[in-house]
Design a protein around this motif. Sequence first.
Motif, PDB file in Angstrom:
ATOM      1  N   PHE A   1      -5.270   3.970  -8.595  1.00  0.00           N
ATOM      2  CA  PHE A   1      -4.390   3.131  -7.769  1.00  0.00           C
ATOM      3  C   PHE A   1      -4.120   3.778  -6.411  1.00  0.00           C
ATOM      4  O   PHE A   1      -3.995   3.097  -5.402  1.00  0.00           O
ATOM      5  CB  PHE A   1      -3.086   2.833  -8.510  1.00  0.00           C
ATOM      6  CG  PHE A   1      -3.276   1.839  -9.622  1.00  0.00           C
ATOM      7  CD1 PHE A   1      -3.491   0.499  -9.332  1.00  0.00           C
ATOM      8  CD2 PHE A   1      -3.275   2.229 -10.945  1.00  0.00           C
ATOM      9  CE1 PHE A   1      -3.694  -0.434 -10.335  1.00  0.00           C
ATOM     10  CE2 PHE A   1      -3.480   1.308 -11.967  1.00  0.00           C
ATOM     11  CZ  PHE A   1      -3.690  -0.026 -11.657  1.00  0.00           C
ATOM     12  N   GLU A   2      -4.043   5.089  -6.399  1.00  0.00           N
ATOM     13  CA  GLU A   2      -3.807   5.796  -5.145  1.00  0.00           C
ATOM     14  C   GLU A   2      -4.983   5.594  -4.188  1.00  0.00           C
ATOM     15  O   GLU A   2      -4.794   5.310  -2.996  1.00  0.00           O
ATOM     16  CB  GLU A   2      -3.609   7.287  -5.457  1.00  0.00           C
ATOM     17  CG  GLU A   2      -3.002   8.069  -4.327  1.00  0.00           C
ATOM     18  CD  GLU A   2      -2.634   9.487  -4.756  1.00  0.00           C
ATOM     19  OE1 GLU A   2      -2.544   9.765  -5.969  1.00  0.00           O
ATOM     20  OE2 GLU A   2      -2.449  10.327  -3.859  1.00  0.00           O
TER      21      GLU A   2
ATOM     22  N   THR B   1       2.528   1.581  -3.447  1.00  0.00           N
ATOM     23  CA  THR B   1       1.561   1.958  -4.487  1.00  0.00           C
ATOM     24  C   THR B   1       1.200   3.427  -4.359  1.00  0.00           C
ATOM     25  O   THR B   1       1.145   4.156  -5.359  1.00  0.00           O
ATOM     26  CB  THR B   1       0.281   1.096  -4.358  1.00  0.00           C
ATOM     27  OG1 THR B   1       0.649  -0.279  -4.410  1.00  0.00           O
ATOM     28  CG2 THR B   1      -0.700   1.391  -5.475  1.00  0.00           C
ATOM     29  N   GLY B   2       0.957   3.868  -3.120  1.00  0.00           N
ATOM     30  CA  GLY B   2       0.610   5.265  -2.895  1.00  0.00           C
ATOM     31  C   GLY B   2       1.716   6.201  -3.355  1.00  0.00           C
ATOM     32  O   GLY B   2       1.471   7.193  -4.042  1.00  0.00           O
TER      33      GLY B   2
ATOM     34  N   ALA C   1      -5.303  -4.306  -0.134  1.00  0.00           N
ATOM     35  CA  ALA C   1      -4.768  -3.433  -1.183  1.00  0.00           C
ATOM     36  C   ALA C   1      -3.963  -4.189  -2.239  1.00  0.00           C
ATOM     37  O   ALA C   1      -4.160  -3.953  -3.440  1.00  0.00           O
ATOM     38  CB  ALA C   1      -3.937  -2.311  -0.571  1.00  0.00           C
ATOM     39  N   PRO C   2      -3.059  -5.114  -1.843  1.00  0.00           N
ATOM     40  CA  PRO C   2      -2.292  -5.787  -2.906  1.00  0.00           C
ATOM     41  C   PRO C   2      -3.186  -6.558  -3.882  1.00  0.00           C
ATOM     42  O   PRO C   2      -3.021  -6.445  -5.098  1.00  0.00           O
ATOM     43  CB  PRO C   2      -1.375  -6.735  -2.126  1.00  0.00           C
ATOM     44  CG  PRO C   2      -1.242  -6.112  -0.771  1.00  0.00           C
ATOM     45  CD  PRO C   2      -2.570  -5.477  -0.501  1.00  0.00           C
TER      46      PRO C   2
ATOM     47  N   ALA D   1      -3.597   6.899 -12.554  1.00  0.00           N
ATOM     48  CA  ALA D   1      -2.763   6.826 -11.346  1.00  0.00           C
ATOM     49  C   ALA D   1      -3.611   7.027 -10.085  1.00  0.00           C
ATOM     50  O   ALA D   1      -3.418   6.351  -9.070  1.00  0.00           O
ATOM     51  CB  ALA D   1      -1.654   7.873 -11.406  1.00  0.00           C
ATOM     52  N   LEU D   2      -4.560   7.951 -10.179  1.00  0.00           N
ATOM     53  CA  LEU D   2      -5.411   8.263  -9.034  1.00  0.00           C
ATOM     54  C   LEU D   2      -6.206   7.033  -8.576  1.00  0.00           C
ATOM     55  O   LEU D   2      -6.418   6.831  -7.370  1.00  0.00           O
ATOM     56  CB  LEU D   2      -6.371   9.390  -9.450  1.00  0.00           C
ATOM     57  CG  LEU D   2      -7.014  10.256  -8.388  1.00  0.00           C
ATOM     58  CD1 LEU D   2      -5.988  10.819  -7.421  1.00  0.00           C
ATOM     59  CD2 LEU D   2      -7.784  11.407  -9.065  1.00  0.00           C
TER      60      LEU D   2
ATOM     61  N   PRO E   1       0.817  -1.221   0.000  1.00  0.00           N
ATOM     62  CA  PRO E   1       0.000   0.000   0.000  1.00  0.00           C
ATOM     63  C   PRO E   1       0.854   1.277   0.000  1.00  0.00           C
ATOM     64  O   PRO E   1       0.600   2.193  -0.775  1.00  0.00           O
ATOM     65  CB  PRO E   1      -0.822  -0.120   1.293  1.00  0.00           C
ATOM     66  CG  PRO E   1      -0.886  -1.591   1.559  1.00  0.00           C
ATOM     67  CD  PRO E   1       0.435  -2.135   1.099  1.00  0.00           C
TER      68      PRO E   1
ATOM     69  N   ALA F   1       1.920   6.265  -7.163  1.00  0.00           N
ATOM     70  CA  ALA F   1       0.804   7.005  -7.758  1.00  0.00           C
ATOM     71  C   ALA F   1       0.971   8.511  -7.565  1.00  0.00           C
ATOM     72  O   ALA F   1       0.730   9.299  -8.488  1.00  0.00           O
ATOM     73  CB  ALA F   1      -0.525   6.539  -7.156  1.00  0.00           C
TER      74      ALA F   1
ATOM     75  N   GLY G   1      -6.115  -1.309   2.894  1.00  0.00           N
ATOM     76  CA  GLY G   1      -5.570  -2.071   4.014  1.00  0.00           C
ATOM     77  C   GLY G   1      -4.908  -3.340   3.499  1.00  0.00           C
ATOM     78  O   GLY G   1      -4.194  -3.302   2.494  1.00  0.00           O
TER      79      GLY G   1
ATOM     80  N   ALA H   1      -5.013   2.001  -2.905  1.00  0.00           N
ATOM     81  CA  ALA H   1      -3.915   1.705  -1.971  1.00  0.00           C
ATOM     82  C   ALA H   1      -4.198   2.293  -0.597  1.00  0.00           C
ATOM     83  O   ALA H   1      -3.937   1.662   0.425  1.00  0.00           O
ATOM     84  CB  ALA H   1      -2.598   2.250  -2.513  1.00  0.00           C
ATOM     85  N   GLU H   2      -4.743   3.501  -0.583  1.00  0.00           N
ATOM     86  CA  GLU H   2      -5.002   4.179   0.692  1.00  0.00           C
ATOM     87  C   GLU H   2      -6.062   3.481   1.521  1.00  0.00           C
ATOM     88  O   GLU H   2      -5.974   3.419   2.740  1.00  0.00           O
ATOM     89  CB  GLU H   2      -5.490   5.605   0.425  1.00  0.00           C
ATOM     90  CG  GLU H   2      -4.367   6.569   0.180  1.00  0.00           C
ATOM     91  CD  GLU H   2      -4.909   7.931  -0.221  1.00  0.00           C
ATOM     92  OE1 GLU H   2      -4.078   8.767  -0.550  1.00  0.00           O
ATOM     93  OE2 GLU H   2      -6.138   8.137  -0.225  1.00  0.00           O
TER      94      GLU H   2
END
Lengths: 341, 341
Positions: free
Chosen positions: B133-134, A148-149, B144-145, B130-131, A145, A152, B141, B137-138
């Motif tokens: 994925f952001e 990835t963050g 996320a993967p 990209a957003l 996570p 991004a 938890g 990821a956030e």
Amino acid sequence: MTVLTDRFSANHTAERDAIDAGLRNAAARLPAPAARIAAYHFGWTDEAGEPAHASSGKALRPLLTLLAAKTVSGDWRSAVPAAVAVELVHNFSLIHDDIIDRDCLRRHRPTAWKVYGVNDAILVGDALHALAFEVIAEAGGDRAPAATGLLAQTVRALIEGQLADTRFEERDHVALDECVAMSEAKTASLMGCATALGALFGGGTPQQVDALRDFGCRLGLAFQHVDDLLGIWGDPDVTGKAVYSDLRNRKKSLPVTAALGSGRREAAELASLYGAAGQLSDAELHRAAELVEACGGREASQSAAASLTEAAAGVLMAQRLRGEAVEELTSLAASTVGRVW
Amino acid sequence: MTVLTDRFSANHTAERDAIDAGLRNAAARLPAPAARIAAYHFGWTDEAGEPAHASSGKALRPLLTLLAAKTVSGDWRSAVPAAVAVELVHNFSLIHDDIIDRDCLRRHRPTAWKVYGVNDAILVGDALHALAFEVIAEAGGDRAPAATGLLAQTVRALIEGQLADTRFEERDHVALDECVAMSEAKTASLMGCATALGALFGGGTPQQVDALRDFGCRLGLAFQHVDDLLGIWGDPDVTGKAVYSDLRNRKKSLPVTAALGSGRREAAELASLYGAAGQLSDAELHRAAELVEACGGREASQSAAASLTEAAAGVLMAQRLRGEAVEELTSLAASTVGRVW
């Protein structure tokens, strides 16, 4: 950018081989037409799809990732997926930027969009972009996570930088701090991400990850100063660009912006050359380069690059890191940035 | 696609509001020029940047995500970030596909590239990509993967579908199974991702996630059959496309491909209309539509859509899921797919 010495290219063979293998493995997942274009872009094949040994670029960013991982744990192998993801993002942005800037050459060969058309080049860029996140997610475990963050956010910065860059072209005046901010977004952010991901995948503490990100960002800005110096005074045989190429394109690069904002007498003449209609003659290009130098633009970028590289190394000194690996990383930094003078 | 009834649009108000708020929050992170273009694309502003109330599209995919989450846990709020990520990916692909297909209208308004130029539209698409994925990821938890991996694989499928679609245009003959595979990649994959992510963020078991993905994929293919029927027989006032628009563009859609491959006498006449030089006249378009029907293409897509929707619902029956939520999800599916006849 072709700042690389042969000596530098010959180092870190095991790391380079691992990056190359990781990239090839990742690219093999792409749908066939995209895989073919990616293989061409990376220099693995020629336009006809036959094996080739063209340059894949310097792999500077993924190498920074691996050397950053070494500074925290001595082990770089666990950071290979992060290095591959960084290089995938870098190449996605190159492919899209080449379309946007209508650049016809990359690494001395026709760009992807010139060979395969704009439509396919957009899609291949998109595919490499997604692949970067896939590689990070698979290998990241509980760091995925955060990784990835960070990746991004970095893409967001790259886009911010590219948007600013295209807008600068339409403006008469760009302030130096705007130009620095654009360079930070467009270049420094990905180098900071490269080193931060290396520290993260190497098992570094949050402080170490932050410090290595800071290192990469400073180095990245130094790198951009050097790139901009080469865009004016670089040897065309080495850079693969025409002599005075950035001046020819009236690029508002760091040394040019510093010169234009210097308040010196010669700045007005430089501004009028930049504002003139039509192509600049060879004599005018030569004169523009003289004016950038006379206004202190060349010296400003040289000294910024040197002090940023020194400050980058200084950031690492405050951390508990493996001395030998830090030396390897800072010497990569110095050889990347230091050899234009 | 404008398959939506008013009745359907009026449902799920709380879910739609949460999706809208999540999208707006995410888009607010974009660098200013990209945020402005995204706001236009989503229908929040007009070309001048003034607030507008244009259609943001049906939000079908994110709604599927939320209703899928409900089937496993009754709680859809935890799946809002997944829904937002799915809608971001969908819109990134719309923006890039509109550039590639040179489509000038989207939701009855000029497309992003028509208003802001190709370069900015490429970058805004990249930023939304990209957003997504952001956001995942956030909020993901420890999921996320898996969520990142699924989303990235889905983007790969979208690109595979778009690459195949562009290549079909250059070919005389496309087999029905190739056309189905292209539709699965281009449409079904993202709807399967939408429902799978809903199940994942709702806390579903791996079996439930797989089943909901399967549901979404089947529904997605049904949806494409319907879209292709509307591309020929849809009401221009509802679809926002010209009458017979897919025939006009000689699109090798599902019903057309089924007709061309039917082996019936009329297939040869249809093939010669599709192969003719120049624009088709209104009489020829009318005749082409008759021929698709005479060759069984219309009936084939109608029956495929119906059986896929039924099979999708059947997949859920085998799982332990919340009955009321399953009914809500399957009735959304039915109202999306079912109303062309």
